[in-house]
Design a protein around this motif. Structure first.
Motif, PDB file in Angstrom:
ATOM      1  N   THR A 127       0.836  -1.205   0.000  1.00 50.31           N
ATOM      2  CA  THR A 127       0.000   0.000   0.000  1.00 50.31           C
ATOM      3  C   THR A 127       0.871   1.256   0.000  1.00 50.31           C
ATOM      4  OG1 THR A 127      -1.811  -1.093   1.142  1.00 50.31           O
ATOM      5  CG2 THR A 127      -1.706   1.292   1.368  1.00 50.31           C
ATOM      6  N   ARG A 130       2.552   1.595  -3.458  1.00 47.16           N
ATOM      7  CA  ARG A 130       1.614   1.927  -4.553  1.00 47.16           C
ATOM      8  C   ARG A 130       1.086   3.350  -4.407  1.00 47.16           C
ATOM      9  NH1 ARG A 130      -3.997   0.797  -6.306  1.00 47.16           N
ATOM     10  NH2 ARG A 130      -3.854   0.692  -8.580  1.00 47.16           N
ATOM     11  N   ARG A 135       0.506   5.598  -7.727  1.00 49.96           N
ATOM     12  CA  ARG A 135      -0.561   6.596  -7.796  1.00 49.96           C
ATOM     13  C   ARG A 135       0.007   8.010  -7.636  1.00 49.96           C
ATOM     14  NH1 ARG A 135      -4.532   6.544 -10.133  1.00 49.96           N
ATOM     15  NH2 ARG A 135      -6.137   7.259  -8.690  1.00 49.96           N
ATOM     16  N   ALA A 260      -6.789   2.142  -3.621  1.00 51.37           N
ATOM     17  CA  ALA A 260      -7.153   0.914  -2.906  1.00 51.37           C
ATOM     18  C   ALA A 260      -6.259  -0.196  -3.431  1.00 51.37           C
ATOM     19  CB  ALA A 260      -8.624   0.567  -3.122  1.00 51.37           C
ATOM     20  N   PHE A 262      -6.499  -3.285  -3.603  1.00 53.07           N
ATOM     21  CA  PHE A 262      -7.093  -4.360  -4.412  1.00 53.07           C
ATOM     22  C   PHE A 262      -7.340  -3.945  -5.861  1.00 53.07           C
ATOM     23  CE2 PHE A 262     -10.797  -2.647  -1.955  1.00 53.07           C
ATOM     24  CZ  PHE A 262     -11.490  -2.089  -3.019  1.00 53.07           C
ATOM     25  N   ASN A 263      -7.167  -2.662  -6.189  1.00 53.69           N
ATOM     26  CA  ASN A 263      -7.276  -2.241  -7.587  1.00 53.69           C
ATOM     27  C   ASN A 263      -5.976  -2.446  -8.366  1.00 53.69           C
ATOM     28  OD1 ASN A 263      -9.959  -1.370  -7.571  1.00 53.69           O
ATOM     29  ND2 ASN A 263      -9.391   0.610  -6.685  1.00 53.69           N
ATOM     30  N   GLY A 264      -4.901  -2.838  -7.682  1.00 53.97           N
ATOM     31  CA  GLY A 264      -3.621  -3.052  -8.372  1.00 53.97           C
ATOM     32  C   GLY A 264      -3.714  -4.221  -9.336  1.00 53.97           C
ATOM     33  N   THR A 265      -2.924  -4.153 -10.403  1.00 50.23           N
ATOM     34  CA  THR A 265      -2.913  -5.239 -11.395  1.00 50.23           C
ATOM     35  C   THR A 265      -1.786  -6.222 -11.042  1.00 50.23           C
ATOM     36  OG1 THR A 265      -1.332  -4.085 -12.790  1.00 50.23           O
ATOM     37  CG2 THR A 265      -3.680  -3.642 -13.197  1.00 50.23           C
ATOM     38  N   GLU A 268       1.496  -4.687 -11.772  1.00 50.01           N
ATOM     39  CA  GLU A 268       1.906  -3.698 -10.758  1.00 50.01           C
ATOM     40  C   GLU A 268       2.456  -4.391  -9.510  1.00 50.01           C
ATOM     41  OE1 GLU A 268      -0.429   0.281  -9.717  1.00 50.01           O
ATOM     42  OE2 GLU A 268      -1.764  -1.279 -10.439  1.00 50.01           O
TER      43      GLU A 268
END
Ligand code: NAP
Length: 320
Positions: A127, A130, A135, A260, A262-265, A268
Protein backbone atom coordinates in the motif's frame (compact mmCIF):
# COMPACT_ATOMS: atom_id res chain seq x y z
CA UNK A 1 -5.09 -27.34 12.03
CA UNK A 2 -5.77 -24.40 14.33
CA UNK A 3 -7.49 -21.34 12.86
CA UNK A 4 -9.30 -18.31 14.20
CA UNK A 5 -12.90 -18.36 12.97
CA UNK A 6 -16.05 -16.29 13.17
CA UNK A 7 -19.57 -17.41 12.26
CA UNK A 8 -21.32 -14.03 12.31
CA UNK A 9 -20.53 -10.33 12.02
CA UNK A 10 -19.66 -8.63 15.28
CA UNK A 11 -16.96 -7.32 17.58
CA UNK A 12 -13.63 -9.01 18.32
CA UNK A 13 -15.44 -11.46 20.63
CA UNK A 14 -16.94 -13.33 17.64
CA UNK A 15 -13.44 -14.69 16.87
CA UNK A 16 -12.69 -18.14 18.34
CA UNK A 17 -9.77 -20.55 18.03
CA UNK A 18 -11.01 -23.72 16.32
CA UNK A 19 -9.70 -27.04 14.99
CA UNK A 20 -10.54 -27.06 11.30
CA UNK A 21 -9.54 -29.14 8.29
CA UNK A 22 -6.27 -28.17 6.63
CA UNK A 23 -7.17 -26.40 3.35
CA UNK A 24 -6.60 -28.13 -0.01
CA UNK A 25 -5.11 -26.36 -3.02
CA UNK A 26 -5.99 -26.55 -6.71
CA UNK A 27 -3.45 -26.65 -9.56
CA UNK A 28 -3.11 -22.84 -9.60
CA UNK A 29 -2.50 -22.37 -5.86
CA UNK A 30 0.10 -22.98 -3.15
CA UNK A 31 -0.22 -24.16 0.42
CA UNK A 32 1.63 -21.87 2.82
CA UNK A 33 2.50 -22.73 6.41
CA UNK A 34 1.84 -19.39 8.08
CA UNK A 35 4.65 -18.32 10.41
CA UNK A 36 3.32 -14.82 11.10
CA UNK A 37 0.09 -13.06 10.13
CA UNK A 38 -0.47 -9.32 9.72
CA UNK A 39 -3.27 -7.50 11.53
CA UNK A 40 -4.71 -4.61 9.53
CA UNK A 41 -7.66 -2.24 10.08
CA UNK A 42 -9.40 -3.85 7.08
CA UNK A 43 -9.56 -7.16 9.01
CA UNK A 44 -11.80 -5.47 11.56
CA UNK A 45 -14.03 -3.95 8.85
CA UNK A 46 -14.51 -7.42 7.29
CA UNK A 47 -15.11 -9.06 10.70
CA UNK A 48 -17.73 -6.43 11.55
CA UNK A 49 -19.27 -6.13 8.05
CA UNK A 50 -18.58 -2.36 8.08
CA UNK A 51 -17.15 0.18 5.55
CA UNK A 52 -18.80 -1.71 2.65
CA UNK A 53 -16.99 -4.99 3.44
CA UNK A 54 -18.67 -8.39 3.66
CA UNK A 55 -17.58 -12.02 3.90
CA UNK A 56 -18.91 -15.58 3.98
CA UNK A 57 -18.95 -17.81 7.08
CA UNK A 58 -17.11 -19.49 8.64
CA UNK A 59 -14.61 -16.67 8.18
CA UNK A 60 -10.91 -16.77 9.04
CA UNK A 61 -9.49 -13.23 9.18
CA UNK A 62 -6.16 -12.04 7.86
CA UNK A 63 -5.28 -10.77 4.39
CA UNK A 64 -1.50 -10.84 4.70
CA UNK A 65 1.32 -12.76 6.36
CA UNK A 66 4.60 -14.57 5.88
CA UNK A 67 5.44 -18.25 5.82
CA UNK A 68 6.92 -21.24 4.05
CA UNK A 69 5.56 -22.81 0.87
CA UNK A 70 4.78 -26.46 1.69
CA UNK A 71 2.88 -27.54 -1.46
CA UNK A 72 2.78 -26.15 -5.01
CA UNK A 73 -0.01 -26.68 -7.56
CA UNK A 74 0.85 -28.27 -10.92
CA UNK A 75 0.36 -25.03 -12.89
CA UNK A 76 2.31 -22.76 -10.52
CA UNK A 77 5.65 -21.46 -11.77
CA UNK A 78 8.26 -19.45 -9.89
CA UNK A 79 7.71 -21.01 -6.46
CA UNK A 80 9.02 -24.24 -4.86
CA UNK A 81 8.34 -25.99 -1.58
CA UNK A 82 10.59 -24.52 1.08
CA UNK A 83 10.42 -20.96 -0.33
CA UNK A 84 10.17 -18.17 2.25
CA UNK A 85 7.34 -15.87 1.13
CA UNK A 86 5.11 -13.01 2.16
CA UNK A 87 1.70 -12.24 0.68
CA UNK A 88 -0.75 -9.33 0.64
CA UNK A 89 -3.76 -11.52 -0.02
CA UNK A 90 -4.54 -15.20 0.53
CA UNK A 91 -7.53 -17.37 -0.25
CA UNK A 92 -8.48 -18.83 3.14
CA UNK A 93 -7.27 -16.25 5.72
CA UNK A 94 -3.86 -15.87 7.36
CA UNK A 95 -4.94 -16.24 11.02
CA UNK A 96 -4.42 -19.99 10.74
CA UNK A 97 -1.60 -22.52 10.73
CA UNK A 98 -1.92 -22.99 6.95
CA UNK A 99 -3.42 -20.85 4.22
CA UNK A 100 -3.99 -21.19 0.50
CA UNK A 101 -1.76 -18.78 -1.40
CA UNK A 102 -2.29 -17.18 -4.80
CA UNK A 103 0.98 -16.90 -6.77
CA UNK A 104 -0.17 -13.48 -8.09
CA UNK A 105 -0.24 -11.99 -4.58
CA UNK A 106 2.69 -13.91 -3.03
CA UNK A 107 6.32 -12.74 -3.09
CA UNK A 108 9.76 -14.05 -2.11
CA UNK A 109 10.94 -12.90 1.32
CA UNK A 110 14.68 -12.23 1.74
CA UNK A 111 16.46 -14.49 4.27
CA UNK A 112 17.53 -11.36 6.15
CA UNK A 113 13.91 -10.49 7.01
CA UNK A 114 12.22 -12.35 9.88
CA UNK A 115 8.78 -13.95 9.57
CA UNK A 116 7.26 -11.32 11.85
CA UNK A 117 8.84 -8.50 9.83
CA UNK A 118 7.72 -10.16 6.60
CA UNK A 119 4.12 -10.16 7.87
CA UNK A 120 4.31 -6.32 8.02
CA UNK A 121 5.04 -6.00 4.33
CA UNK A 122 1.95 -7.46 2.64
CA UNK A 123 -0.88 -4.97 2.91
CA UNK A 124 1.11 -2.11 4.54
CA UNK A 125 4.25 -2.41 2.39
CA UNK A 126 2.50 -2.70 -0.96
CA UNK A 127 0.00 0.00 0.00
CA UNK A 128 2.73 2.47 0.96
CA UNK A 129 4.65 1.81 -2.26
CA UNK A 130 1.61 1.93 -4.55
CA UNK A 131 0.34 5.14 -2.93
CA UNK A 132 3.69 6.94 -3.17
CA UNK A 133 4.93 5.84 -6.56
CA UNK A 134 2.24 4.18 -8.69
CA UNK A 135 -0.56 6.60 -7.80
CA UNK A 136 1.32 9.58 -6.32
CA UNK A 137 4.17 9.55 -8.89
CA UNK A 138 6.62 10.66 -6.17
CA UNK A 139 9.96 11.86 -7.52
CA UNK A 140 13.32 12.52 -5.84
CA UNK A 141 13.58 16.08 -4.56
CA UNK A 142 9.84 16.50 -4.01
CA UNK A 143 8.31 17.16 -0.61
CA UNK A 144 5.82 14.69 0.82
CA UNK A 145 3.59 14.74 3.90
CA UNK A 146 2.86 11.28 5.26
CA UNK A 147 -0.31 12.23 7.13
CA UNK A 148 -0.64 9.48 9.75
CA UNK A 149 2.92 8.16 9.62
CA UNK A 150 3.15 6.13 12.82
CA UNK A 151 1.00 3.19 11.73
CA UNK A 152 1.70 0.12 9.62
CA UNK A 153 1.40 1.92 6.27
CA UNK A 154 2.97 5.18 7.43
CA UNK A 155 6.15 3.72 8.92
CA UNK A 156 6.95 1.96 5.62
CA UNK A 157 5.94 5.03 3.60
CA UNK A 158 8.40 7.24 5.53
CA UNK A 159 11.25 4.80 4.86
CA UNK A 160 10.36 4.33 1.18
CA UNK A 161 10.09 8.08 0.63
CA UNK A 162 13.44 8.73 2.32
CA UNK A 163 15.10 5.95 0.31
CA UNK A 164 13.74 7.57 -2.89
CA UNK A 165 15.22 10.97 -2.05
CA UNK A 166 12.10 12.87 -1.03
CA UNK A 167 11.94 15.49 1.71
CA UNK A 168 9.64 13.83 4.24
CA UNK A 169 7.29 15.50 6.70
CA UNK A 170 5.55 12.92 8.88
CA UNK A 171 2.67 13.25 11.35
CA UNK A 172 2.12 11.50 14.67
CA UNK A 173 -0.51 11.81 17.38
CA UNK A 174 1.69 11.06 20.39
CA UNK A 175 5.19 11.81 21.69
CA UNK A 176 6.10 8.13 21.34
CA UNK A 177 5.03 8.35 17.70
CA UNK A 178 7.10 11.50 17.17
CA UNK A 179 10.16 9.72 18.60
CA UNK A 180 9.61 6.79 16.26
CA UNK A 181 9.36 9.08 13.23
CA UNK A 182 12.62 10.76 14.23
CA UNK A 183 14.30 7.33 14.36
CA UNK A 184 12.90 6.52 10.92
CA UNK A 185 14.60 9.62 9.52
CA UNK A 186 11.67 11.96 8.82
CA UNK A 187 12.98 15.46 7.98
CA UNK A 188 10.13 17.30 9.74
CA UNK A 189 7.66 15.96 12.28
CA UNK A 190 4.24 17.42 13.12
CA UNK A 191 1.62 16.33 15.64
CA UNK A 192 -1.84 15.93 14.10
CA UNK A 193 -3.47 16.49 17.48
CA UNK A 194 -2.19 20.10 17.77
CA UNK A 195 -3.77 23.32 16.39
CA UNK A 196 -2.86 24.61 12.91
CA UNK A 197 0.04 22.21 12.54
CA UNK A 198 0.09 22.56 8.73
CA UNK A 199 0.20 26.39 8.86
CA UNK A 200 3.92 26.56 7.79
CA UNK A 201 2.98 24.94 4.46
CA UNK A 202 0.06 27.30 3.68
CA UNK A 203 1.61 28.97 0.66
CA UNK A 204 1.72 27.82 -2.94
CA UNK A 205 5.51 28.14 -2.93
CA UNK A 206 6.13 26.19 0.27
CA UNK A 207 3.32 23.63 0.12
CA UNK A 208 3.75 19.88 -0.26
CA UNK A 209 4.11 18.30 -3.68
CA UNK A 210 2.43 15.15 -2.40
CA UNK A 211 0.35 14.15 0.60
CA UNK A 212 -0.32 10.50 1.51
CA UNK A 213 -3.48 10.70 3.60
CA UNK A 214 -4.48 8.03 6.15
CA UNK A 215 -7.61 9.75 7.52
CA UNK A 216 -9.15 11.81 4.72
CA UNK A 217 -12.52 12.34 6.40
CA UNK A 218 -10.70 14.38 9.05
CA UNK A 219 -7.89 15.94 7.01
CA UNK A 220 -8.75 16.38 3.34
CA UNK A 221 -9.80 20.05 3.60
CA UNK A 222 -6.63 21.04 5.47
CA UNK A 223 -4.52 18.94 3.08
CA UNK A 224 -5.73 20.97 0.10
CA UNK A 225 -4.63 24.21 1.80
CA UNK A 226 -1.12 22.80 2.36
CA UNK A 227 -0.43 21.74 -1.25
CA UNK A 228 2.03 23.35 -3.64
CA UNK A 229 1.09 24.12 -7.24
CA UNK A 230 0.27 20.88 -9.07
CA UNK A 231 0.28 19.10 -5.70
CA UNK A 232 -1.39 15.71 -5.30
CA UNK A 233 -3.23 14.07 -2.42
CA UNK A 234 -3.47 10.27 -2.41
CA UNK A 235 -6.29 9.08 -0.17
CA UNK A 236 -5.26 5.79 1.46
CA UNK A 237 -7.59 5.80 4.47
CA UNK A 238 -10.97 7.39 5.24
CA UNK A 239 -13.73 6.46 7.65
CA UNK A 240 -16.47 8.97 6.82
CA UNK A 241 -17.30 12.09 4.81
CA UNK A 242 -15.91 15.65 4.82
CA UNK A 243 -16.65 19.03 3.26
CA UNK A 244 -13.85 20.54 1.16
CA UNK A 245 -13.33 23.89 -0.58
CA UNK A 246 -12.92 23.07 -4.30
CA UNK A 247 -11.37 26.50 -4.92
CA UNK A 248 -8.28 25.24 -3.03
CA UNK A 249 -7.84 22.69 -5.83
CA UNK A 250 -8.32 25.27 -8.60
CA UNK A 251 -5.81 27.67 -7.07
CA UNK A 252 -3.11 25.01 -7.31
CA UNK A 253 -4.03 22.90 -10.35
CA UNK A 254 -4.10 20.26 -7.65
CA UNK A 255 -5.45 16.71 -7.78
CA UNK A 256 -6.96 14.32 -5.25
CA UNK A 257 -6.86 10.63 -6.06
CA UNK A 258 -7.92 7.47 -4.32
CA UNK A 259 -5.84 4.34 -3.80
CA UNK A 260 -7.15 0.91 -2.91
CA UNK A 261 -4.61 -1.88 -2.94
CA UNK A 262 -7.09 -4.36 -4.41
CA UNK A 263 -7.28 -2.24 -7.59
CA UNK A 264 -3.62 -3.05 -8.37
CA UNK A 265 -2.91 -5.24 -11.40
CA UNK A 266 -0.76 -8.41 -11.30
CA UNK A 267 1.89 -6.52 -13.32
CA UNK A 268 1.91 -3.70 -10.76
CA UNK A 269 2.21 -6.14 -7.85
CA UNK A 270 5.15 -7.83 -9.59
CA UNK A 271 6.84 -4.48 -10.17
CA UNK A 272 6.24 -3.36 -6.57
CA UNK A 273 7.49 -6.61 -5.05
CA UNK A 274 10.62 -6.48 -7.23
CA UNK A 275 11.27 -2.93 -6.04
CA UNK A 276 10.70 -3.86 -2.39
CA UNK A 277 12.97 -6.94 -2.36
CA UNK A 278 16.37 -5.16 -2.48
CA UNK A 279 15.17 -2.42 -0.12
CA UNK A 280 14.19 -5.06 2.43
CA UNK A 281 17.26 -7.20 1.86
CA UNK A 282 19.57 -4.19 2.12
CA UNK A 283 17.89 -2.91 5.28
CA UNK A 284 16.80 0.40 3.71
CA UNK A 285 13.27 -0.59 4.68
CA UNK A 286 13.00 -2.18 8.13
CA UNK A 287 9.45 -3.10 9.15
CA UNK A 288 8.49 -1.67 12.55
CA UNK A 289 6.94 -4.30 14.82
CA UNK A 290 5.08 -2.73 17.70
CA UNK A 291 3.69 -5.84 19.33
CA UNK A 292 3.20 -9.54 18.63
CA UNK A 293 0.26 -11.72 19.74
CA UNK A 294 -0.39 -15.45 19.84
CA UNK A 295 -3.01 -16.78 17.41
CA UNK A 296 -5.66 -17.12 20.09
CA UNK A 297 -5.12 -13.49 21.15
CA UNK A 298 -6.24 -12.16 17.76
CA UNK A 299 -9.36 -10.52 19.33
CA UNK A 300 -7.06 -8.35 21.46
CA UNK A 301 -5.05 -7.38 18.37
CA UNK A 302 -8.32 -6.46 16.59
CA UNK A 303 -9.14 -4.16 19.51
CA UNK A 304 -5.71 -2.53 19.68
CA UNK A 305 -5.38 -1.94 15.91
CA UNK A 306 -8.17 0.66 16.08
CA UNK A 307 -6.81 2.50 19.14
CA UNK A 308 -4.90 5.75 18.70
CA UNK A 309 -1.22 5.94 19.55
CA UNK A 310 0.14 3.78 16.74
CA UNK A 311 3.84 2.88 16.60
CA UNK A 312 4.27 0.33 13.85
CA UNK A 313 2.63 -3.02 13.14
CA UNK A 314 0.67 -5.54 15.18
CA UNK A 315 1.53 -9.11 14.17
CA UNK A 316 0.30 -12.61 15.05
CA UNK A 317 3.39 -14.73 15.70
CA UNK A 318 2.46 -18.38 15.07
CA UNK A 319 5.88 -19.59 16.20
CA UNK A 320 5.65 -18.04 19.67
P1 NAP B 1 -2.73 1.94 11.72
O1 NAP B 1 -1.49 1.12 11.84
O2 NAP B 1 -3.85 1.69 12.66
O3 NAP B 1 -2.33 3.48 11.78
C1 NAP B 1 -3.30 4.50 11.77
C2 NAP B 1 -2.58 5.81 11.53
O4 NAP B 1 -3.53 6.87 11.42
C3 NAP B 1 -1.63 6.16 12.67
O5 NAP B 1 -0.44 6.69 12.14
C4 NAP B 1 -2.41 7.22 13.40
O6 NAP B 1 -1.57 8.11 14.15
C5 NAP B 1 -3.04 7.93 12.23
N1 NAP B 1 -4.03 8.91 12.62
C6 NAP B 1 -4.92 8.87 13.66
N2 NAP B 1 -5.60 10.04 13.72
C7 NAP B 1 -5.11 10.82 12.72
C8 NAP B 1 -5.38 12.14 12.28
N3 NAP B 1 -6.31 12.92 12.85
N4 NAP B 1 -4.68 12.63 11.23
C9 NAP B 1 -3.75 11.87 10.60
N5 NAP B 1 -3.45 10.63 10.98
C10 NAP B 1 -4.13 10.11 12.02
O7 NAP B 1 -3.37 1.77 10.25
P2 NAP B 1 -2.62 1.51 8.86
O8 NAP B 1 -2.56 0.07 8.63
O9 NAP B 1 -1.38 2.33 8.82
O10 NAP B 1 -3.69 2.10 7.85
C11 NAP B 1 -3.98 3.50 7.84
C12 NAP B 1 -5.32 3.72 7.14
O11 NAP B 1 -5.23 3.30 5.78
C13 NAP B 1 -6.48 2.89 7.77
O12 NAP B 1 -7.65 3.64 7.69
C14 NAP B 1 -6.57 1.69 6.85
O13 NAP B 1 -7.87 1.13 6.83
C15 NAP B 1 -6.20 2.30 5.52
N6 NAP B 1 -5.61 1.37 4.56
C16 NAP B 1 -6.02 1.47 3.28
C17 NAP B 1 -5.46 0.66 2.32
C18 NAP B 1 -5.89 0.84 0.90
O14 NAP B 1 -5.71 -0.07 0.08
N7 NAP B 1 -6.41 2.01 0.56
C19 NAP B 1 -4.51 -0.30 2.67
C20 NAP B 1 -4.08 -0.36 4.00
C21 NAP B 1 -4.64 0.49 4.95
P3 NAP B 1 -1.56 8.15 15.77
O15 NAP B 1 -2.05 6.83 16.26
O16 NAP B 1 -0.11 8.43 16.08
O17 NAP B 1 -2.47 9.27 16.12
Amino acid sequence: MKAMCSHEYGGPEVLRLEDVEKPRINDDQMLIQVKAAGVNPVDTYIRGGTNNYSTTFPHTPGMDGAGEVVEVGANVTGFCTGDRVFFHRCVTGSAAEFTVGDPATTYKLPDSVSWVEGACMGVPGLTAYRALFNRGQARAGESVLIHGATGAVGTVAVQLAKAAGLNVTASAGTEEGERLLRQLGADQIVNHRTEDYLQPWHSLDDGFDLIIEMLADVNLDRDLKALARRGRVVVVGSRGSIEITPRDLMARDAAVMGMALFNGTPAEFRQISQALYPLLDGGLVKPVVRKTFSLENLPQAHTEILESGAAGNLVIDLEA
